[in-house]
Design a protein around this motif. Structure first.
Motif, short mmCIF file in Angstrom:
data_model
loop_
_atom_site.label_atom_id
_atom_site.label_comp_id
_atom_site.label_asym_id
_atom_site.label_seq_id
_atom_site.Cartn_x
_atom_site.Cartn_y
_atom_site.Cartn_z
N UNK A 1 -0.79 13.98 3.97
CA UNK A 1 -0.47 14.00 2.54
C UNK A 1 -0.75 12.69 1.80
N UNK A 2 -0.91 11.58 2.51
CA UNK A 2 -1.10 10.30 1.83
C UNK A 2 -2.57 10.04 1.54
N UNK A 3 -2.83 9.46 0.38
CA UNK A 3 -4.18 8.99 0.06
C UNK A 3 -4.43 7.63 0.70
N UNK A 4 -3.35 6.84 0.79
CA UNK A 4 -3.46 5.49 1.33
C UNK A 4 -2.19 5.20 2.13
N UNK A 5 -2.34 4.37 3.15
CA UNK A 5 -1.23 4.05 4.04
C UNK A 5 -1.11 2.54 4.15
N UNK A 6 0.14 2.05 4.11
CA UNK A 6 0.42 0.66 4.43
C UNK A 6 1.27 0.64 5.69
N UNK A 7 0.74 0.05 6.76
CA UNK A 7 1.43 -0.01 8.04
C UNK A 7 2.16 -1.34 8.13
N UNK A 8 3.51 -1.27 8.16
CA UNK A 8 4.31 -2.48 8.23
C UNK A 8 4.74 -2.76 9.67
N UNK B 1 7.09 -5.98 11.55
CA UNK B 1 7.80 -7.26 11.48
C UNK B 1 7.71 -7.88 10.10
N UNK B 2 7.87 -7.03 9.07
CA UNK B 2 7.95 -7.52 7.70
C UNK B 2 6.63 -7.81 7.04
N UNK B 3 5.54 -7.51 7.71
CA UNK B 3 4.22 -7.76 7.13
C UNK B 3 3.41 -6.47 7.05
N UNK B 4 2.48 -6.42 6.12
CA UNK B 4 1.55 -5.30 6.06
C UNK B 4 0.44 -5.60 7.05
N UNK B 5 0.51 -4.92 8.20
CA UNK B 5 -0.46 -5.17 9.27
C UNK B 5 -1.81 -4.55 8.97
N UNK B 6 -1.80 -3.38 8.32
CA UNK B 6 -3.05 -2.71 7.96
C UNK B 6 -2.81 -1.86 6.73
N UNK B 7 -3.85 -1.69 5.94
CA UNK B 7 -3.77 -0.88 4.73
C UNK B 7 -5.10 -0.19 4.49
N UNK B 8 -5.05 1.08 4.13
CA UNK B 8 -6.27 1.83 3.88
C UNK B 8 -6.00 3.31 3.94
N UNK B 9 -7.05 4.09 4.08
CA UNK B 9 -6.88 5.52 4.23
C UNK B 9 -6.23 5.81 5.59
N UNK B 10 -5.61 6.99 5.75
CA UNK B 10 -5.05 7.31 7.07
C UNK B 10 -6.08 7.18 8.19
#
Length: 265
Positions: free
Chosen positions: A203-210, A212-221
């Motif tokens: 369902x997501x267009x974009x994902x932010x993978x957190x 330890x408090x940081x955005x480790x990866x961001x982009x499409x699923x």
């Protein structure tokens, strides 16, 4: 212009860092899923985006203005928030809880739409039959759907949803996220915290993978949900498969290691 923008957001609870220099853009016409293991900072980040928690450092802007410059009622006409906990102190019937979402529009022309909006969102969240029942007596899933209806009733351009599928059966999980997608397609910016990675992939267009408090990866699923990265972040072997009929991503724990351990125990 983004609906919401976070820059270098940092927050600690006592000596425990929770968010570490997080940058995030929340865009209109998009569903953004915040995912990650327990304690990664997902719900805290959502609370910061909502203006409910003030970060130690960094900035958050809503519609190009710092959150500190917004009056609460005006901000409630721009963004709606669904929290994890659904608590009401008094025995209000479910219909009145949904109607609370219309409070920011009191005294404005939009107030004339209250009855129509409440009826529409209760129908779309499948809580019409619960209208007269005290909110406190509803099941966890019924409370969740009623609270989601209240958020929808605000008619805002930004939806911030913290685990909206928790305690829901499969059908209602799909219905809630389908409605979130409809809101995005109509021009809203939607942020949703999810634990189910297959739901996020669907369902997501974009994902932010957190992590330890940081955005480790961001982009499409497809860009973020890779087996090596997820296995590292979740500290558990994970498989990412493609459904042969639909092409959707399926994110599954690899149980072969656990099963082999049980067999040799």
């Amino acid at each position: 212009m983004n609906a919401l923008t976070a820059r270098a957001v940092t927050l600690s609870y006592g000596h425990r860092p929770v968010l570490d220099a997080v940058d995030l853009d929340v865009r209109r016409r998009e569903v953004l899923a915040l995912v990650g293991p327990n304690g990664a900072g997902k719900s805290t980040l959502l609370s910061v985006l909502a203006g409910d928690v003030v970060p130690d450092d960094g900035t958050v802007e809503l519609e190009g203005r710092p959150l500190a410059e917004w009056r609460l009622r005006a901000m409630a006409r721009e963004r709606a928030v669904l929290t994890q906990e659904h608590r009401i102190s008094f025995p209000f019937p479910a219909a009145d809880v949904v109607r609370m979402g219309r409070a920011p529009w009191r005294g404005l022309p939009e107030e004339d739409e209250d009855d129509r909006v409440v009826a529409e969102v209760m129908a779309t969240t499948d809580v019409e039959r619960l209208a007269a029942q005290p909110f406190s007596l509803l099941s966890g899933g019924e409370k969740g759907r009623t609270s989601f209806a209240r958020a929808l009733a605000q008619r805002t351009g930004v939806l911030l949803l913290d685990e909206p599928t928790a305690a829901l059966d499969i059908g209602h999980q799909e219905a809630v996220l389908a409605r979130a997608r409809e809101e995005a397609m109509s021009g809203a910016a939607v942020v949703v915290v999810l634990h189910d990675l297959s739901l996020a992939a669907a369902w997501a267009d974009r994902v932010a993978l957190l992590h330890r408090g940081r955005v480790t990866a961001e982009g499409t699923p497809a860009e973020v949900f890779t087996a090596p990265l997820l296995s590292l972040v979740y500290d558990h072997p994970i498989d990412v498969l493609t459904h042969p009929a639909t092409g959707e991503l399926l994110v599954l724990p690899d149980r072969r290691t656990s099963l082999s351990r049980e067999e040799t125990a």
